[in-house]
Write a protein that holds these residues in place. Sequence first.
Motif, PDB file in Angstrom:
ATOM      1  N   ALA A 135      10.869 -22.175   8.997  1.00 28.80           N
ATOM      2  CA  ALA A 135       9.709 -21.936   9.868  1.00 28.80           C
ATOM      3  C   ALA A 135       9.500 -20.448  10.097  1.00 28.80           C
ATOM      4  O   ALA A 135       8.373 -19.949  10.074  1.00 28.80           O
ATOM      5  CB  ALA A 135       9.906 -22.668  11.198  1.00 28.80           C
ATOM      6  N   ALA A 136      10.617 -19.724  10.285  1.00 25.06           N
ATOM      7  CA  ALA A 136      10.511 -18.276  10.487  1.00 25.06           C
ATOM      8  C   ALA A 136       9.968 -17.585   9.246  1.00 25.06           C
ATOM      9  O   ALA A 136       9.133 -16.674   9.327  1.00 25.06           O
ATOM     10  CB  ALA A 136      11.884 -17.708  10.861  1.00 25.06           C
ATOM     11  N   ASP A 192       2.809 -15.932   6.517  1.00 26.63           N
ATOM     12  CA  ASP A 192       1.463 -15.966   7.094  1.00 26.63           C
ATOM     13  C   ASP A 192       1.036 -14.591   7.598  1.00 26.63           C
ATOM     14  O   ASP A 192      -0.098 -14.156   7.387  1.00 26.63           O
ATOM     15  CB  ASP A 192       1.404 -16.987   8.237  1.00 26.63           C
ATOM     16  CG  ASP A 192       1.523 -18.418   7.749  1.00 26.63           C
ATOM     17  OD1 ASP A 192       1.285 -18.641   6.551  1.00 26.63           O
ATOM     18  OD2 ASP A 192       1.861 -19.300   8.561  1.00 26.63           O
ATOM     19  N   GLU A 193       1.981 -13.914   8.260  1.00 31.48           N
ATOM     20  CA  GLU A 193       1.673 -12.584   8.794  1.00 31.48           C
ATOM     21  C   GLU A 193       1.384 -11.596   7.663  1.00 31.48           C
ATOM     22  O   GLU A 193       0.412 -10.833   7.718  1.00 31.48           O
ATOM     23  CB  GLU A 193       2.836 -12.080   9.640  1.00 31.48           C
ATOM     24  CG  GLU A 193       2.578 -10.709  10.264  1.00 31.48           C
ATOM     25  CD  GLU A 193       3.749 -10.214  11.091  1.00 31.48           C
ATOM     26  OE1 GLU A 193       3.688  -9.084  11.596  1.00 31.48           O
ATOM     27  OE2 GLU A 193       4.733 -10.974  11.215  1.00 31.48           O
ATOM     28  N   ASN A 216      -2.015 -12.358   6.093  1.00 37.72           N
ATOM     29  CA  ASN A 216      -3.105 -11.853   6.931  1.00 37.72           C
ATOM     30  C   ASN A 216      -3.254 -10.347   6.793  1.00 37.72           C
ATOM     31  O   ASN A 216      -4.368  -9.818   6.713  1.00 37.72           O
ATOM     32  CB  ASN A 216      -2.866 -12.230   8.399  1.00 37.72           C
ATOM     33  CG  ASN A 216      -3.024 -13.716   8.662  1.00 37.72           C
ATOM     34  OD1 ASN A 216      -3.769 -14.396   7.943  1.00 37.72           O
ATOM     35  ND2 ASN A 216      -2.349 -14.232   9.662  1.00 37.72           N
ATOM     36  N   ARG A 217      -2.115  -9.647   6.759  1.00 38.70           N
ATOM     37  CA  ARG A 217      -2.171  -8.199   6.592  1.00 38.70           C
ATOM     38  C   ARG A 217      -2.788  -7.833   5.257  1.00 38.70           C
ATOM     39  O   ARG A 217      -3.615  -6.907   5.174  1.00 38.70           O
ATOM     40  CB  ARG A 217      -0.762  -7.609   6.690  1.00 38.70           C
ATOM     41  CG  ARG A 217      -0.162  -7.631   8.098  1.00 38.70           C
ATOM     42  CD  ARG A 217       1.194  -6.952   8.094  1.00 38.70           C
ATOM     43  NE  ARG A 217       1.820  -6.967   9.415  1.00 38.70           N
ATOM     44  CZ  ARG A 217       3.014  -6.449   9.674  1.00 38.70           C
ATOM     45  NH1 ARG A 217       3.709  -5.881   8.700  1.00 38.70           N
ATOM     46  NH2 ARG A 217       3.523  -6.501  10.903  1.00 38.70           N
ATOM     47  N   LEU A 218      -2.385  -8.548   4.198  1.00 40.25           N
ATOM     48  CA  LEU A 218      -2.921  -8.270   2.866  1.00 40.25           C
ATOM     49  C   LEU A 218      -4.415  -8.541   2.820  1.00 40.25           C
ATOM     50  O   LEU A 218      -5.190  -7.756   2.256  1.00 40.25           O
ATOM     51  CB  LEU A 218      -2.192  -9.136   1.826  1.00 40.25           C
ATOM     52  CG  LEU A 218      -2.674  -8.994   0.380  1.00 40.25           C
ATOM     53  CD1 LEU A 218      -2.498  -7.550  -0.100  1.00 40.25           C
ATOM     54  CD2 LEU A 218      -1.916  -9.950  -0.537  1.00 40.25           C
TER      55      LEU A 218
END
Length: 285
Positions: free
Chosen positions: A80-81, A87-88, A91-93
């Motif tokens: 999960a981590a 995901d983070e 989103n940044r990309l």
Amino acid sequence: MNRRGSRTTIPGNFILITLTIICIVLLFINYATGFTGGPLVTISNYIFVPMQRGIDFIGGSIASTNEDAKTKAELLEENAALRDQVDELTNRLTNTQLQQTELDELLTLYDLDSTYKEYKTTGAHVIARGTSNWFSTFTIDKGTSEGIKKDMNVIAGSGLVGIVTQAGRHYSTVRTVIDDTNNVSAMVLDTDDNCIISGSLKMMTESGMIEISSLEDEDDVVKTGDAIVTSNISDKYLPGILVGYVGELDNDANGLTKSGTMTPVVDFKHLKDVLVILETKEISD
């Protein structure tokens, strides 16, 4: 009548309890008398050793199950981590790519503004388009409050997009050169030969080109790839704005002019930002 004798069955639980009591008694005798070896050891080996093994097996299984459950929980938590980190980073990309795209578009507009630096311009975002899959007509987010007026020329990419047909307070409508109702007086840049550019959504869909007609090429020097710009005789379009490049040409029936195709320099499927030239042809004259 003879009756078969019924067989009496002893419950398994009774047998187990009985054996357990016997074992306890034997152990007590062994402890009380100090007697070792012989039958007592043999009996205990047959009874207690398998029981001990079973208990050890069950205990080991429980411990292993608990350990497996703990390991599985840790793996799920770690997974999960990792998903959160992915995901983070995604989103940044994505944000970086969007920012790079916006930067590229702004640099393109800056270069275009530098190309036509004799004209004062203002940037605008495309906020809506017509019903066609192409940007034959569209709406921008600036209007009369920002100095936009009807018949102002609109540019993007490498050249002419179209003309403002309606200006509201905070929006304006633009009709592009590929629209079926649009005609532009133009000329071949190298030869100054005049022609007419006519919009055609059907032709744009089929070949990515639009029509040119009434080309006055008396010396027969115009060739494929020659640049076509807006003409100084146009009643609404400012002169010298690049529109596209010559495709194929054929002689007209009159033997005096030519008709053919032209490839526009603007990507009319992906317009996002444009520049509006803050003057009209009437004012510039």
